[in-house]
Write a protein that holds these residues in place. Structure first.
Motif, PDB file in Angstrom:
ATOM      1  N   MET B 196       0.820  -1.208   0.000  1.00  0.00           N
ATOM      2  CA  MET B 196       0.000   0.000   0.000  1.00  0.00           C
ATOM      3  C   MET B 196       0.856   1.261   0.000  1.00  0.00           C
ATOM      4  SD  MET B 196      -3.028  -0.868  -0.399  1.00  0.00           S
ATOM      5  CE  MET B 196      -2.752  -2.377  -1.287  1.00  0.00           C
ATOM      6  N   GLY B 197       2.090   1.140   0.532  1.00  0.00           N
ATOM      7  CA  GLY B 197       3.015   2.279   0.490  1.00  0.00           C
ATOM      8  C   GLY B 197       3.292   2.673  -0.954  1.00  0.00           C
ATOM      9  N   PHE B 198       3.529   1.661  -1.802  1.00  0.00           N
ATOM     10  CA  PHE B 198       3.775   1.904  -3.219  1.00  0.00           C
ATOM     11  C   PHE B 198       2.543   2.540  -3.871  1.00  0.00           C
ATOM     12  CE2 PHE B 198       3.571   0.562  -7.656  1.00  0.00           C
ATOM     13  CZ  PHE B 198       4.808   0.948  -8.135  1.00  0.00           C
ATOM     14  N   ALA B 199       1.378   1.988  -3.539  1.00  0.00           N
ATOM     15  CA  ALA B 199       0.132   2.502  -4.118  1.00  0.00           C
ATOM     16  C   ALA B 199      -0.047   3.977  -3.758  1.00  0.00           C
ATOM     17  CB  ALA B 199      -1.054   1.686  -3.617  1.00  0.00           C
ATOM     18  N   ARG B 200       0.166   4.279  -2.510  1.00  0.00           N
ATOM     19  CA  ARG B 200      -0.064   5.636  -2.019  1.00  0.00           C
ATOM     20  C   ARG B 200       0.929   6.630  -2.638  1.00  0.00           C
ATOM     21  NH1 ARG B 200      -2.063   6.964   3.487  1.00  0.00           N
ATOM     22  NH2 ARG B 200      -1.675   4.797   4.031  1.00  0.00           N
ATOM     23  N   GLU B 201       2.186   6.174  -2.720  1.00  0.00           N
ATOM     24  CA  GLU B 201       3.244   7.105  -3.093  1.00  0.00           C
ATOM     25  C   GLU B 201       3.399   7.247  -4.605  1.00  0.00           C
ATOM     26  OE1 GLU B 201       7.939   7.500  -2.189  1.00  0.00           O
ATOM     27  OE2 GLU B 201       6.843   6.081  -0.929  1.00  0.00           O
ATOM     28  N   VAL B 202       3.226   6.131  -5.326  1.00  0.00           N
ATOM     29  CA  VAL B 202       3.613   6.107  -6.736  1.00  0.00           C
ATOM     30  C   VAL B 202       2.420   6.105  -7.692  1.00  0.00           C
ATOM     31  CG1 VAL B 202       4.940   4.844  -8.478  1.00  0.00           C
ATOM     32  CG2 VAL B 202       5.731   4.896  -6.111  1.00  0.00           C
ATOM     33  N   SER B 203       1.343   5.445  -7.304  1.00  0.00           N
ATOM     34  CA  SER B 203       0.285   5.227  -8.298  1.00  0.00           C
ATOM     35  C   SER B 203      -0.561   6.469  -8.520  1.00  0.00           C
ATOM     36  CB  SER B 203      -0.610   4.061  -7.870  1.00  0.00           C
ATOM     37  OG  SER B 203      -1.521   4.492  -6.888  1.00  0.00           O
ATOM     38  N   HIS B 204      -1.205   6.490  -9.686  1.00  0.00           N
ATOM     39  CA  HIS B 204      -2.143   7.564  -9.995  1.00  0.00           C
ATOM     40  C   HIS B 204      -3.557   7.160  -9.628  1.00  0.00           C
ATOM     41  CE1 HIS B 204       1.191   8.226 -13.033  1.00  0.00           C
ATOM     42  NE2 HIS B 204       1.222   9.297 -12.267  1.00  0.00           N
TER      43      HIS B 204
END
Lengths: 234, 244
Positions: B196-204
């Motif tokens: 979820m860290g990746f989702a929050r930080e990187v995803s649109h």
């Protein structure tokens, strides 16, 4: 026991030369048939796993037919049977060449390829299906995935049973004497007929077959060790 | 770049994808999440036809997957796919894993392909491993090679199917960093992940799936702060603080 041993018969002179020429023919016959049966085995294995019914059924029929009939019958068929249905011109051409040798190669190749195909197929089945998925994902077709990714791995796993098939082929090549190929067994028999030194002649033949078996096993084990090492423990 | 229109898929009686409507624009990074068995892996695998769809329309990089005339191999060459289990080719060195498809499919000459592969290995920080075999690498290193292998085809889209789920915790970071760099470079990406860290930080955009349906689709900020669907709320609660 009144048998007088005469090992000189097989260690020098005319009869020795006969045997050596027999060894040469046996080696040539075995090597050519090993190479061809391996290639044909690969093709049949891939056909056996094809998505297309008729191709798969053909390969299946091929396997069952050639695995389940005696090699001697097959050899006689190719030598005595096949030319009867070929056109005259083809026959003339065949007779000019070494037809005995060719028939022996065809028989040994087809017979052994059926066994090799089954070994390779079981090798392919032990490769995780994700390897095929990875290959297909890069855009390789089914056949090219087989060629570049699946078969190179499967063949490595198939080496132990392949050793068996190659050994069998080499030993089976002695049957070629029955259709007049002047290989080792044929020459040993000749020596025996001319000299009545059957013990010596067939002992020599036995030793040569044994030596060739060790060479095949040794070479393949070496190859196995050298190429298998990096992919072990995955 | 990717367009799902009313896509359905069944595994026998199981309705694994139920009326999926989804669009991914060029340069967009979309994270797909959801409980296990929700159909998210199946969804991402339909995009390069590893799982054919049964109904609806799916257009990827301008090619229609529902059209039987579409050359699937050509489409797949435009899409990089990264697996949970890496799936490197164990019989080939790292360098050959990367150059195989460019040489055989893109018809690059060996020298060009190897130069390009080395540049990619540099980028994922594994240049010194070029002659190693996959079994000699850690999971994190294997996954970085797998990403380089995908990028070597110069794909239009990169798909990631749980790329860090098979990794030891200390190796997750190195793989996510490579993916983040890729996202920043403007690659179109679809990522199935629990990170979820990746989702929050990187995803649109975050897509939440359950039982074969897309339940929620929102910008990450919105999704994490204010999930609309109660199953999304429940999922987030479980995944963000598993002890409660």
């Amino acid at each position: 026991m009144h048998y007088h041993f005469d090992w000189a018969v097989v260690t020098g002179g005319k009869y020795y030369e006969w045997l050596v020429s027999g060894v040469y023919v046996t080696v040539k016959l075995s090597l050519v048939s090993i190479a061809l049966s391996f290639l044909l085995g690969l093709v049949i294995a891939v056909m056996r796993m094809s998505r297309f019914g008729p191709v798969r059924w053909f390969a299946h029929g091929y396997l069952e037919f050639f695995r389940n009939t005696p090699l001697l019958v097959q050899m006689f068929f190719w030598y005595f049977g096949s030319y009867k249905i070929l056109p005259q011109s083809v026959n003339d051409w065949l007779v000019k060449g070494d037809f005995e040798f060719a028939a022996a190669v065809i028989a040994l190749t087809i017979y052994t390829s059926a066994f090799i195909a089954e070994d390779i197929r079981s090798g392919v089945r032990s490769i995780p299906k994700e390897q095929m998925e990875a290959a297909r994902s890069s855009g390789f077709s089914y056949i090219r995935s087989m060629r570049y990714i699946i078969l190179p791995q499967a063949v490595r796993l198939t080496i132990p049973p392949l050793i068996n098939q190659f050994l069998n082929l080499m030993k089976n090549s002695s049957l070629a004497m029955t259709i007049g190929v002047a290989e080792l067994m044929y020459q040993a028999r000749q020596v025996e007929s001319y000299t009545f030194k059957g013990f010596e002649a067939f002992s020599a033949a036995t030793l040569v077959y044994l030596a060739m078996s060790f060479v095949i096993t040794g070479l393949m084990t070496l190859y196995d060790r050298m190429v298998l090492q990096p992919i072990k423990g995955r | 770049m990717i367009r799902f229109e009313g896509v359905h898929k069944w595994f026998g009686p199981l309705h694994v994808l139920n009326n999926i409507n989804l669009r991914v624009k060029p340069g967009e990074v979309v994270v797909v999440c959801g409980p296990s068995g929700s159909g998210k892996s199946t969804l991402i695998r339909t995009i390069n036809d590893l799982e054919p769809i049964n109904e609806g329309k799916l257009v990827v990089a301008g090619m229609d997957l529902s059209d039987r005339k579409t050359d699937i191999n050509k489409l797949r060459a435009e899409i990089g796919f990264v697996f949970q289990q890496f799936n490197l080719y164990p019989h080939l060195t790292v360098l050959k894993n990367i150059t195989l498809a460019p040489i055989k499919i893109r018809k690059l000459d060996r020298k060009t392909a190897e130069e390009q592969a080395m540049a990619l290995l540099e980028r994922v920080g594994l240049a010194e491993k070029r002659n190693a075999h996959p079994s000699q690498l850690s999971g994190g290193q294997q996954q970085r090679v797998a990403i380089a292998r995908g990028l070597a085809m110069k794909p239009k889209i990169m798909l990631f199917d749980e790329p860090t789920s098979a990794l030891d915790p200390e190796m997750i970071g190195e793989v996510l960093q490579v993916m983040k760099d890729l996202a920043v470079s403007g690659m179109t990406m679809m990522v199935v992940t629990h990170e979820m860290g990746f989702a929050r930080e990187v995803s649109h955009r975050v897509v939440f799936m359950d039982h074969g349906t897309v339940l929620e689709e929102a910008e990450p900020e919105e999704f994490f702060k204010n999930p609309q669907h109660d199953r999304a709320q429940q999922f987030l609660k479980q995944i963000l603080s598993p002890m409660h």
